[in-house]
Write a protein that holds these residues in place. Structure first.
Motif, PDB file in Angstrom:
ATOM      1  N   ALA A 131      76.281 120.446  20.114  1.00 22.69           N
ATOM      2  CA  ALA A 131      76.778 119.529  19.084  1.00 22.69           C
ATOM      3  C   ALA A 131      77.782 120.243  18.183  1.00 22.69           C
ATOM      4  CB  ALA A 131      75.611 118.984  18.267  1.00 22.69           C
ATOM      5  N   THR A 132      77.464 121.479  17.798  1.00 26.02           N
ATOM      6  CA  THR A 132      78.377 122.238  16.949  1.00 26.02           C
ATOM      7  C   THR A 132      79.698 122.495  17.670  1.00 26.02           C
ATOM      8  OG1 THR A 132      76.520 123.319  15.878  1.00 26.02           O
ATOM      9  CG2 THR A 132      78.662 124.383  15.660  1.00 26.02           C
ATOM     10  N   PHE A 133      79.574 122.898  18.940  1.00 26.45           N
ATOM     11  CA  PHE A 133      80.785 123.152  19.721  1.00 26.45           C
ATOM     12  C   PHE A 133      81.649 121.895  19.787  1.00 26.45           C
ATOM     13  CE2 PHE A 133      82.821 122.427  23.811  1.00 26.45           C
ATOM     14  CZ  PHE A 133      83.733 123.467  23.827  1.00 26.45           C
TER      15      PHE A 133
ATOM     16  N   SER B 235      72.986 124.676  12.641  1.00 25.95           N
ATOM     17  CA  SER B 235      73.349 125.649  13.674  1.00 25.95           C
ATOM     18  C   SER B 235      74.716 126.264  13.400  1.00 25.95           C
ATOM     19  CB  SER B 235      73.294 124.997  15.054  1.00 25.95           C
ATOM     20  OG  SER B 235      74.574 124.766  15.564  1.00 25.95           O
ATOM     21  N   ALA B 236      75.569 125.548  12.686  1.00 18.44           N
ATOM     22  CA  ALA B 236      76.884 126.116  12.369  1.00 18.44           C
ATOM     23  C   ALA B 236      76.778 127.128  11.228  1.00 18.44           C
ATOM     24  CB  ALA B 236      77.868 125.016  11.989  1.00 18.44           C
TER      25      ALA B 236
ATOM     26  N   VAL C 132      78.680 113.344  24.153  1.00 18.14           N
ATOM     27  CA  VAL C 132      77.909 114.028  23.112  1.00 18.14           C
ATOM     28  C   VAL C 132      77.963 113.178  21.843  1.00 18.14           C
ATOM     29  CG1 VAL C 132      77.651 116.144  21.777  1.00 18.14           C
ATOM     30  CG2 VAL C 132      78.545 116.239  24.095  1.00 18.14           C
ATOM     31  N   PRO C 133      76.815 112.767  21.324  1.00 25.73           N
ATOM     32  CA  PRO C 133      76.823 111.919  20.131  1.00 25.73           C
ATOM     33  C   PRO C 133      77.511 112.613  18.964  1.00 25.73           C
ATOM     34  CG  PRO C 133      74.573 112.360  20.890  1.00 25.73           C
ATOM     35  CD  PRO C 133      75.487 113.096  21.790  1.00 25.73           C
TER      36      PRO C 133
ATOM     37  N   ARG D 161      78.201 114.127  15.630  1.00 29.29           N
ATOM     38  CA  ARG D 161      77.354 114.663  14.581  1.00 29.29           C
ATOM     39  C   ARG D 161      78.160 115.575  13.683  1.00 29.29           C
ATOM     40  NH1 ARG D 161      72.042 117.007  17.244  1.00 29.29           N
ATOM     41  NH2 ARG D 161      72.484 118.733  15.869  1.00 29.29           N
TER      42      ARG D 161
ATOM     43  N   GLN E 216      73.725 123.794  19.600  1.00 28.88           N
ATOM     44  CA  GLN E 216      74.935 124.560  19.875  1.00 28.88           C
ATOM     45  C   GLN E 216      76.015 123.666  20.471  1.00 28.88           C
ATOM     46  OE1 GLN E 216      75.439 127.650  18.982  1.00 28.88           O
ATOM     47  NE2 GLN E 216      74.097 129.108  19.990  1.00 28.88           N
TER      48      GLN E 216
ATOM     49  N   TYR F 135      83.852 113.523  10.185  1.00 22.44           N
ATOM     50  CA  TYR F 135      83.008 114.602  10.693  1.00 22.44           C
ATOM     51  C   TYR F 135      83.881 115.773  11.131  1.00 22.44           C
ATOM     52  CZ  TYR F 135      78.857 111.591  11.231  1.00 22.44           C
ATOM     53  OH  TYR F 135      77.784 110.781  11.039  1.00 22.44           O
ATOM     54  N   TYR F 136      85.147 115.469  11.387  1.00 21.88           N
ATOM     55  CA  TYR F 136      85.988 116.460  12.060  1.00 21.88           C
ATOM     56  C   TYR F 136      87.122 116.979  11.196  1.00 21.88           C
ATOM     57  CZ  TYR F 136      83.541 114.133  15.811  1.00 21.88           C
ATOM     58  OH  TYR F 136      82.569 113.596  16.580  1.00 21.88           O
TER      59      TYR F 136
ATOM     60  N   THR G 156      81.721 119.298  17.829  1.00 23.18           N
ATOM     61  CA  THR G 156      82.308 118.924  16.549  1.00 23.18           C
ATOM     62  C   THR G 156      83.513 119.803  16.224  1.00 23.18           C
ATOM     63  OG1 THR G 156      80.140 118.206  15.776  1.00 23.18           O
ATOM     64  CG2 THR G 156      81.821 118.559  14.114  1.00 23.18           C
TER      65      THR G 156
ATOM     66  N   LEU H 120      78.733 118.841  11.278  1.00 26.55           N
ATOM     67  CA  LEU H 120      78.203 120.200  11.378  1.00 26.55           C
ATOM     68  C   LEU H 120      76.867 120.268  10.659  1.00 26.55           C
ATOM     69  CD1 LEU H 120      81.130 122.688  10.748  1.00 26.55           C
ATOM     70  CD2 LEU H 120      80.113 121.990  12.897  1.00 26.55           C
ATOM     71  N   GLY H 121      75.996 121.138  11.150  1.00 26.43           N
ATOM     72  CA  GLY H 121      74.691 121.267  10.516  1.00 26.43           C
ATOM     73  C   GLY H 121      74.210 122.697  10.515  1.00 26.43           C
TER      74      GLY H 121
ATOM     75  N   VAL I 160      87.029 121.002  10.650  1.00 24.30           N
ATOM     76  CA  VAL I 160      85.770 121.743  10.649  1.00 24.30           C
ATOM     77  C   VAL I 160      85.931 123.186  11.119  1.00 24.30           C
ATOM     78  CG1 VAL I 160      84.188 119.818  10.815  1.00 24.30           C
ATOM     79  CG2 VAL I 160      85.227 120.728  12.871  1.00 24.30           C
TER      80      VAL I 160
END
Lengths: 335, 308
Positions: free
Chosen positions: B8-10, A125-126, A117-118, A120, B6, A32-33, B12, A122-123, A205
């Motif tokens: 979650a994006t941050f 919102s990115a 924070v689970p 996830r 936001q 994911y990263y 990641t 990128l999706g 990412v």
């Protein structure tokens, strides 16, 4: 807090980081990263973290007394039997001045945040900050690389490349695709369309670039943004969405061509390749691939910069094998 | 935009930058620990030329010897200062190592081939690093540019080499263990700046659209500044930034990309945070502005004159 507790805490954080990384490495969420081809670096990091943690001498029970002594003295005089003044001097700095908790907490932040924070990928919102692209520069100049991938095995990036390599609007008509990605809703798409998108990344990412294909299906509305889907379908020419009349969110019907939905489809979903002049219409408007305006100033198409070979350096985040396992899968129109 | 997405994006992006950079920071701190234990102060001082320019050149050339990028180079430079490395050589090393180290050269060659881009990157990197190093040679001692706090636990003048008065007096295992211990302490010291820097970079990426940067304009100067700013914000490791810059080759001129490839490794958000943990604020400002100025000048010159 005693010096020994403080050192134990440091060792604990190092071990925590190592476990955190190892866990991500073995359950696949590491991708994911970072790009899979850098995974070995994380393995190196795990080994180094454990080597550093054991240097605090707290794991070795038989050497507990040793550890106590060593813990009380700074590293560079720890085993020096001489120079007691120096020892005392250093102890002062090490022991009292620097025994605050917040620096340790900051170093522990990645673990804390990673647990709270689970995880996830990128999706959607990115994408808002990057702009989805169908003509990313990395898709260009991949000399023949796509053509070596048979169509049934092409992923989103391969298809985007194929489009860039075949600029004629109907070059891919009828081609069958089977791709996986997450649902992205671009404001410029019609109600019966969404994009199946993926992130392409080089390193981590931080440099991820979204790519996507437009999917056209009557039940497009049923798929929520960020849902992972597998789309099987046939490419058809977009319905009159020529550059000239492609307003934001505007849907132009007719256009003198047969509607793609009328094609005898083996599957009910249709991947719509929109008509483009240079393969970059989808990235027009708000989500335009950035830097586009500079092209006219600094376009150097045949410069030595183009000696880039192959596509091995680009990876998907997350990679296919993981996504199949962990993602919320739904298939479009598969009965 | 909803806050959960936001966050979650941050998270990641933050973890992405951190996980990518952490191995390099670890390697840097281990190198630093090994220098602390195995390099003798007297040897280093004997090795270094007295005059500023040769010392600076040698400092920059150290970059070839230590395969560290911008995360690992900060602790290592600080350690070398404590071993008596002259300021100008240390600064040149600090700025050159992330560009001319073997890993970065290999990755740049993989991205661009053995061609003008690679040579230009290394060449410009050396010019900038040596120039800034020479400028810094007007400072007398490392203590004058470093925070007193960081000078404390690791004495700048004398002290740290004493345990090595009789080399071979202690078994190798003990010395390696000691090096690891130094590295571990240093990982905590520098790691927090890496964490804060990664968080800032992730925050920027989450909140500020890239189009804001790139819509600022084109032209020989602005495009250079845009890519320099992007390199600063992206904060990707110098070992991989050549691959990332490939995605600009169609849109940006060679000079602008070279600015990305030269300025980016020297200075970005996370290395700035690490600088702030070691050097005085004024010095950090110089460490950002001087490379920016020099790379911009060279890059604009290339944009205008060299059809690369």
């Amino acid at each position: 807090m005693s010096e020994r507790t403080y050192l134990a805490l440091k060792a604990l954080i190092l071990v925590g980081l190592a476990i955190f990384l190892a866990d991500k490495l073995f359950n696949g969420t590491l991708y994911y990263y970072i790009a899979p081809r850098f995974a070995w670096l994380s393995l190196v990091a795990v080994a180094l973290l454990i080597a550093l943690a054991q240097s605090y001498g707290l794991f070795d029970r038989s050497a507990s007394d040793d550890a106590q002594t060593e813990g009380l003295s700074p590293p560079h005089v720890a085993s020096g039997s001489h120079d007691h003044d120096d020892h005392a001097h250093h102890h002062h700095h090490h022991g009292l001045a620097r025994r605050s908790l917040w620096p340790l907490l900051i170093v522990a932040m990645p673990v804390i945040l990673g647990v709270v924070v689970p995880a996830r990928p990128l999706g959607t919102s990115a994408i808002a900050n990057r702009g989805v692209s169908t003509d990313i520069a990395l898709a260009a100049d991949a000399a023949g690389s796509t053509l070596t991938v048979i169509p049934a095995e092409r992923n989103v990036l391969d298809w985007v490349r194929a489009m860039n390599e075949n600029p004629a609007p109907n070059a891919l008509n009828g081609a069958q695709a089977d791709v996986v990605g997450f649902v992205y809703r671009d404001p410029r798409l019609a109600d019966d369309q969404f994009m199946v998108a993926r992130f392409v990344l080089v390193c981590c990412v931080a440099d991820a670039t979204p790519v996507g294909l437009v999917v056209q299906t009557p039940d497009a509305a049923a798929f929520q943004a960020d849902t992972w889907v597998r789309v099987r379908g046939v490419f058809a020419q977009g319905r009159g969405r020529r550059r000239a009349d492609a307003g934001p969110g505007r849907r132009v019907g007719g256009g003198g061509r047969a509607a793609p939905a009328a094609l005898p489809l083996p599957m009910s979903a249709t991947l719509v390749r929109r008509v483009t002049s240079a393969g970059r219409q989808v990235s027009g408007g708000v989500a335009r691939h950035w830097g586009d305006s500079m092209r006219k100033y600094y376009l150097t198409p045949k410069s030595p910069l183009h000696s880039w070979r192959g596509d091995l350096r680009y990876s998907y985040s997350p990679p296919l094998h993981f996504m199949e396992r962990g993602a919320d899968r739904r298939s479009v129109g598969v009965r | 935009m909803d806050l959960g997405a936001q966050l979650a994006t941050f998270t990641t992006i933050f973890l992405g930058i951190f996980i990518e950079a952490a191995p390099f920071l670890l390697l840097g701190t281990v190198a630093s620990g090994l220098v602390e234990v195995f390099v003798r102060r007297e040897d280093l001082i004997r090795l270094m030329p007295r005059r500023a320019l040769p010392a600076t050149l040698l400092g920059a050339a150290f970059g070839f010897a230590f395969p560290v990028c911008e995360c690992g180079v900060v602790p290592l430079t600080r350690r070398l200062f404590s071993k008596g490395l002259p300021i100008s050589a240390g600064i040149a090393f600090l700025l050159a190592a992330p560009i001319i180290n073997p890993i970065v050269i290999a990755s740049t060659a993989a991205a661009y081939g053995w061609g003008p881009m690679l040579f230009a990157r290394v060449g410009i990197g050396l010019i900038v690093a040596v120039t800034v190093g020479v400028i810094f040679s007007f400072n007398r001692s490392p203590a004058s540019i470093m925070l007193p706090r960081t000078a404390g636990p690791m004495p700048i003048m004398g002290g740290s080499g004493e345990a090595l008065a009789q080399p071979g007096a202690e078994p190798l295992r003990v010395r390696v263990q000691r090096a690891l211990r130094v590295a571990a302490d240093e990982f905590f010291e520098m790691g927090r700046y890496l964490v804060i820097g990664s968080a800032l970079a992730a925050l920027m990426q989450t909140l500020v659209p890239q189009s804001v940067l790139t819509s600022l304009g084109a032209g020989p100067l602005v495009s250079v500044l845009v890519l320099s700013a992007l390199a600063f914000v992206l904060s990707v490791c110098s070992t991989v930034d050549a691959f990332i810059s490939l995605s600009f080759v169609n849109t940006f001129s060679a000079g602008s990309i070279l600015a990305f490839l030269v300025f980016g490794p020297m200075v970005d958000i996370k290395s700035t945070m690490m600088f702030l943990g070691v050097f005085r604020r004024k010095i950090v400002a110089y460490l950002i502005l001087l490379p920016l100025l020099l790379t911009t000048l060279i890059a604009v010159f290339i944009n205008l004159n060299v059809p690369l």
